[in-house]
Design an enzyme around this catalytic site. Structure first.
Site, PDB file in Angstrom:
ATOM      1  N   ASP A  90       0.835  -1.202   0.000  1.00  0.00           N
ATOM      2  CA  ASP A  90       0.000   0.000   0.000  1.00  0.00           C
ATOM      3  C   ASP A  90       0.873   1.258   0.000  1.00  0.00           C
ATOM      4  O   ASP A  90       2.074   1.203   0.276  1.00  0.00           O
ATOM      5  CB  ASP A  90      -0.958   0.006   1.208  1.00  0.00           C
ATOM      6  CG  ASP A  90      -0.238  -0.084   2.546  1.00  0.00           C
ATOM      7  OD1 ASP A  90       0.871  -0.674   2.612  1.00  0.00           O
ATOM      8  OD2 ASP A  90      -0.769   0.438   3.548  1.00  0.00           O
ATOM      9  N   GLU A 154       0.208  -1.411   5.696  1.00  0.00           N
ATOM     10  CA  GLU A 154       1.291  -0.875   6.542  1.00  0.00           C
ATOM     11  C   GLU A 154       1.064   0.595   6.843  1.00  0.00           C
ATOM     12  O   GLU A 154       1.426   1.081   7.908  1.00  0.00           O
ATOM     13  CB  GLU A 154       2.648  -1.070   5.859  1.00  0.00           C
ATOM     14  CG  GLU A 154       3.847  -0.889   6.785  1.00  0.00           C
ATOM     15  CD  GLU A 154       4.324   0.549   6.911  1.00  0.00           C
ATOM     16  OE1 GLU A 154       5.075   0.837   7.863  1.00  0.00           O
ATOM     17  OE2 GLU A 154       3.952   1.409   6.078  1.00  0.00           O
TER      18      GLU A 154
HETATM   19 ZN   LIG Z   1       6.803   2.410   3.997  1.00  0.00          ZN
END
Ligand SMILES: [Zn+2]
Length: 444
Positions: A90, A154
């Protein structure tokens, strides 16, 4: 690049890393937070490349569309501990109107790949894929088992990504004792010709705090010595003004020692005042350690009241706190004292701090891999001021390092490109990254 350090990957790997970076950027995996993100197309892309290297990737989702990919490469030494190599899929949002090139174009212009994720961290994802595929073509097997993981989420809570993998699929990481991922081994130019390659061996912990002040609600015209807004404001002001004491963790101590040597300074690291003086002498390189010589707590949000002549019974504030490895107890007791008896505080969000050994064989091998391809560079350890997926994987006993090598020319401010406008990466930097990663993973 020195002739002695041509690298061992083939030309195809150098082409692929550029193509993969560009392709992954074009797959928009913007993580808006609150679950609003779809990593699946990027995960499928990565899985396809892994399958092309003869691996058997597993796709895992806690939430539909929030896809993670894990694959294992068997090493030649079954008695060796496994190594986790992970990258998130992401990216943070990008406002196209602010950019010189569309952030999801993946355009390659004048030898530079442009777009969101070019350094954080589709570059590293592409490097991992390129190396693994080169090994399949060249018949290379690493010594240790490598577990390759591409994660979702993340850039938000990691609940659909590394947190989910650590909690629900620990078996996939069997035998892993160490891991490498983002934010390390990039070129830091100090402005006076020195090239520093900081490798991360630790992360500060996250302590996002919610402060609640209680008081007596009432009319704004009356005497009120229990005003929640005043109490909150006083606590927030004390927190904002607090001078946190210097506390050197092993990694930060090693970083300061190596930087001082590089700049020809005799450091006295046992005197807290001398640490601040040393930071002053390091010039731009101080930025590598300054955020991690102490805890920090920055007030960031305030909520209270609904009408100018009404004193509310409660006022709420938020603080972005970060604590050093080993610094959480002091962080808590200091907050107790600074908030005082009329203001409660709690963790709104909390993540552990990480301390990884700098004296390890793995650190030495990362250092050697960088030095082989950047003999003019100076490798130093550093502690990240924020956090990565390594925090979640630490629950599995995995020691995390920040190692995603990039040789950046002067003028590329890695820190500013992270989550910044016009994020981009030179093709040459990706080639360097593939060579160094290949070198390290072969020897790790
Ligand atoms: Zn990163």
């Amino acid at each position: 690049m020195a002739d002695s350090a041509r690298g061992h990957v083939d030309e195809e790997a150098l082409d692929e890393v550029v193509r993969f970076t560009s392709d992954l950027i074009r797959i928009d995996t913007t993580n808006h937070g609150g679950g609003d993100c779809q990593e699946r197309p990027a995960a499928e892309y990565a899985a396809e490349q892994l399958a092309g290297a003869g691996l058997e990737p597993t796709l895992l989702e806690r939430t539909k569309g929030r896809t993670n990919v894990v694959a294992r490469i068997e090493g030649t030494d079954p008695s060796a501990d496994a190594l986790l190599v992970h990258g998130h899929l992401d990216v943070v949002p990008a406002q196209a109107e602010d950019w010189s090139v569309h952030p999801f174009s993946g355009e390659i212009r004048d030898g530079v790949v442009w777009g969101r994720g070019a350094v954080d961290m589709k570059n590293m994802d592409a490097m991992i894929l390129a190396v693994v595929r080169a090994w399949a073509r060249l018949g290379v097997r690493p010594r240790r088992d490598l577990v390759i993981a591409f994660t979702a989420d993340e850039e938000a809570s990691a609940e659909d990504g590394s947190g989910f993998l650590a909690d629900e699929h620990a078996g996939l990481f069997e035998g892993c004792t160490e891991g490498i991922s983002e934010s390390g081994a990039f070129t830091f130019h100090d402005g006076s010709g020195r090239q520093i390659y900081p490798i991360a061996a630790g992360e500060r912990g996250t302590g996002w705090l919610k402060l609640t002040a209680h008081g007596r609600a009432g009319h704004g015209s009356k005497v009120n010595r229990a005003n929640a807004v005043t109490r909150l404001a006083e606590a927030v002001a004390r927190i904002g003004a607090h001078e946190w004491p210097v506390r050197l963790t092993p990694t930060v101590r090693a970083a300061l020692t190596e930087l001082a040597a590089l700049y020809g300074i005799e450091p006295d690291l046992d005197d807290p005042d001398a640490v601040d003086v040393l930071l002053g002498k390091l010039g731009p390189a101080a930025a590598l350690v300054e955020p991690t010589v102490r805890n920090s707590a920055n007030p960031t949000m305030l909520h209270a009241g609904y009408k100018v002549n009404v004193i509310p019974g409660e006022a709420v504030g938020y603080v972005d706190g970060r604590y050093l490895p080993g610094g959480e107890d002091e962080f808590r007791t200091t907050l107790d004292r600074l908030t005082g008896p009329d203001v409660d505080w709690e963790f709104h969000h909390r993540e552990v701090a990480l301390q990884s050994p700098v004296e390890s064989v793995t650190f030495a091998r990362m250092r050697a891999a960088v030095e082989e391809f950047a003999p003019e560079g100076h490798v130093v350890p550093f502690c990240m001021s924020g956090g990565t997926d390594a925090k979640q994987f630490s629950r599995l006993g995995i020691t995390g390092y920040g190692f995603s090598p990039l040789k950046l020319p002067e003028g590329y401010d890695y820190g500013a490109l992270f989550h910044g406008v016009d994020e981009r990466v030179p093709v040459e930097a990706l080639h360097f990254g593939v060579h160094v990663l290949d070198r390290f993973l072969r020897t790790a």
